[in-house]
Motif scaffolding. Structure first.
Motif, PDB file in Angstrom:
ATOM      1  N   ALA A  97       0.851  -1.185   0.000  1.00  0.00           N
ATOM      2  CA  ALA A  97       0.000   0.000   0.000  1.00  0.00           C
ATOM      3  C   ALA A  97       0.888   1.237   0.000  1.00  0.00           C
ATOM      4  O   ALA A  97       1.922   1.275   0.672  1.00  0.00           O
ATOM      5  N   LEU A  98       0.475   2.225  -0.755  1.00  0.00           N
ATOM      6  CA  LEU A  98       1.218   3.474  -0.878  1.00  0.00           C
ATOM      7  C   LEU A  98       0.280   4.615  -0.524  1.00  0.00           C
ATOM      8  O   LEU A  98      -0.827   4.704  -1.051  1.00  0.00           O
ATOM      9  N   ALA A  99       0.714   5.459   0.389  1.00  0.00           N
ATOM     10  CA  ALA A  99      -0.133   6.557   0.846  1.00  0.00           C
ATOM     11  C   ALA A  99       0.679   7.834   0.943  1.00  0.00           C
ATOM     12  O   ALA A  99       1.912   7.818   0.986  1.00  0.00           O
ATOM     13  N   ILE A 100      -0.044   8.921   0.987  1.00  0.00           N
ATOM     14  CA  ILE A 100       0.556  10.218   1.257  1.00  0.00           C
ATOM     15  C   ILE A 100      -0.221  10.838   2.408  1.00  0.00           C
ATOM     16  O   ILE A 100      -1.441  10.665   2.512  1.00  0.00           O
ATOM     17  N   VAL A 101       0.477  11.501   3.306  1.00  0.00           N
ATOM     18  CA  VAL A 101      -0.182  12.220   4.380  1.00  0.00           C
ATOM     19  C   VAL A 101      -0.709  13.531   3.802  1.00  0.00           C
ATOM     20  O   VAL A 101       0.070  14.330   3.281  1.00  0.00           O
ATOM     21  N   VAL A 102      -2.011  13.714   3.882  1.00  0.00           N
ATOM     22  CA  VAL A 102      -2.611  14.929   3.323  1.00  0.00           C
ATOM     23  C   VAL A 102      -2.930  15.950   4.408  1.00  0.00           C
ATOM     24  O   VAL A 102      -2.973  17.154   4.149  1.00  0.00           O
ATOM     25  N   ASP A 103      -3.182  15.482   5.633  1.00  0.00           N
ATOM     26  CA  ASP A 103      -3.489  16.377   6.746  1.00  0.00           C
ATOM     27  C   ASP A 103      -3.163  15.654   8.042  1.00  0.00           C
ATOM     28  O   ASP A 103      -3.952  14.840   8.530  1.00  0.00           O
ATOM     29  N   ALA A 104      -2.005  15.945   8.584  1.00  0.00           N
ATOM     30  CA  ALA A 104      -1.549  15.231   9.775  1.00  0.00           C
ATOM     31  C   ALA A 104      -2.357  15.571  11.016  1.00  0.00           C
ATOM     32  O   ALA A 104      -2.254  14.886  12.037  1.00  0.00           O
ATOM     33  N   THR A 105      -3.203  16.620  10.955  1.00  0.00           N
ATOM     34  CA  THR A 105      -3.951  17.048  12.139  1.00  0.00           C
ATOM     35  C   THR A 105      -5.436  16.745  12.043  1.00  0.00           C
ATOM     36  O   THR A 105      -6.204  17.128  12.931  1.00  0.00           O
ATOM     37  N   ALA A 106      -5.875  16.072  10.978  1.00  0.00           N
ATOM     38  CA  ALA A 106      -7.298  15.786  10.810  1.00  0.00           C
ATOM     39  C   ALA A 106      -7.798  14.899  11.940  1.00  0.00           C
ATOM     40  O   ALA A 106      -7.044  14.127  12.543  1.00  0.00           O
ATOM     41  N   SER A 107      -9.084  15.001  12.227  1.00  0.00           N
ATOM     42  CA  SER A 107      -9.687  14.162  13.254  1.00  0.00           C
ATOM     43  C   SER A 107      -9.651  12.708  12.814  1.00  0.00           C
ATOM     44  O   SER A 107      -9.968  12.381  11.671  1.00  0.00           O
TER      45      SER A 107
END
Length: 231
Positions: A212-222
């Motif tokens: 699986a490959l992901a990118i962090v888009v919002d490290a502070t999201a709920s």
């Protein structure tokens, strides 16, 4: 009729080529009796290229084993870059350290001893990582992914290994803890607003699996209540 092993051999010979330091690291690992669960050479090169594409200067690896993937990640960061890798077994860490020294990249690598769930909180508050590679106990995948987001930043690349498990990940009724961990990791990547992700099936010398490959888009999201708590 060529088999997937033949294809893997062709791709490895053509795109990875001779790798004496990598071969020596694998030989040391196998001689020490460690399981042959390291990434295949083409997958190691994939990690290496991802780190270069991301311009990664700081890389976090969860699960060192004998240091084979660590070696490829260390080759990808600049001379003043850093790979922080976590390994629970001191004997494994010692083998990895020797292999990294032999390859001349040990100065770019910091090996932290302990279980990932214990070590990761100690990294909180430091400089964010540009790439996180998760390849440890599958039962803790959601915990590791949670920390990947916490220790990353928007744009951090996250790679989660061994997510297909020979196809068993599609079995919602499985009671295999490793498969259940793989499923929970994939589900978290699909539900957690901190990530945007996809996954690919792979077929190489280690058989049928995937990444699986992901990118962090919002490290502070709920975080959904079923996310990091789903361990």
């Amino acid at each position: 009729m060529p088999t997937h092993d033949d294809v893997d051999a062709f791709l490895t010979a053509t795109l990875v080529g001779a790798d004496p330091d990598g071969d020596a690291a694998l030989a040391a690992q196998h001689a020490a009796g460690m399981p042959a669960i390291e990434v295949a050479p083409v997958n190691a090169k994939f990690l290496h290229l991802l780190a270069r594409i991301a311009g990664a200067r700081r890389v976090l690896e969860i699960g060192t084993l004998g240091g084979y993937s660590t070696l490829w990640l260390a080759r990808a960061v600049p001379a003043d870059g850093r790979v922080v890798t976590i390994e629970a077994e001191p004997a494994n860490a010692a083998i990895a350290r020797s292999s990294l020294e032999r390859a001349g990249v040990a100065d770019r690598v910091e090996i932290l001893l302990g279980r990932g769930t214990d070590v990761l909180p100690t990294l909180d508050g430091g400089e964010p990582f540009d790439l996180v590679f998760v390849d440890a106990d599958k039962e803790s995948n959601t915990v590791y992914l949670d920390w990947a987001a916490r220790l990353g930043r928007p744009g951090t690349v996250v790679v989660l290994d061994n997510v297909v498990r020979g196809g068993d990940v599609a079995d919602a009724q499985t009671d295999d803890p490793k498969v259940r961990g793989a499923r929970r990791g994939i589900e978290m990547l699909g539900e957690d607003p901190r990530f945007d992700a996809t996954a690919l099936q792979t077929l190489d010398r280690k058989g049928w699996d995937g990444v699986a490959l992901a990118i962090v888009v919002d490290a502070t999201a709920s975080v959904p209540t079923s996310g990091a708590a789903g361990h």
